[in-house]
Design a protein around this motif. Sequence first.
Motif, PDB file in Angstrom:
ATOM      1  N   UNK A  34       3.235  16.822  58.898  1.00 26.06           N
ATOM      2  CA  UNK A  34       2.073  16.646  58.028  1.00 26.06           C
ATOM      3  C   UNK A  34       1.267  17.890  57.711  1.00 26.06           C
ATOM      4  N   UNK A  35       1.692  19.069  58.175  1.00 26.48           N
ATOM      5  CA  UNK A  35       0.964  20.295  57.822  1.00 26.48           C
ATOM      6  C   UNK A  35       1.193  20.589  56.344  1.00 26.48           C
ATOM      7  N   UNK A  36       0.118  20.799  55.601  1.00 26.36           N
ATOM      8  CA  UNK A  36       0.251  21.045  54.162  1.00 26.36           C
ATOM      9  C   UNK A  36       0.549  22.499  53.848  1.00 26.36           C
ATOM     10  N   UNK A  37       0.117  23.406  54.712  1.00 20.68           N
ATOM     11  CA  UNK A  37       0.374  24.831  54.520  1.00 20.68           C
ATOM     12  C   UNK A  37       0.955  25.396  55.807  1.00 20.68           C
ATOM     13  N   UNK A  38       2.093  26.076  55.679  1.00 20.54           N
ATOM     14  CA  UNK A  38       2.735  26.728  56.820  1.00 20.54           C
ATOM     15  C   UNK A  38       2.809  28.214  56.492  1.00 20.54           C
TER      16      UNK A  38
END
Length: 71
Positions: A34-38
């Motif tokens: 669910x991380x939107x930015x990596x």
Amino acid sequence: MAPIPNSPQQPDDSPESYVGLDAHDAERRARSHGWTTVRSLPPGTIITLEFLAGRINFEVDDATVTRCWVG
């Protein structure tokens, strides 16, 4: 007065669990959790300290995650 924006919830995930993983595998796992930015950074990269909800940061050395933090 302008309304206060709703910040997205942080995924229920442990950043420490990414240390030691291959960078590509870590990114796939982070996105599936669910991380939107990596963001992957080489060791010693100078960055600003602004907090961005939904972002996970990886310090990557030799294609391996050596450090991980959120924001």
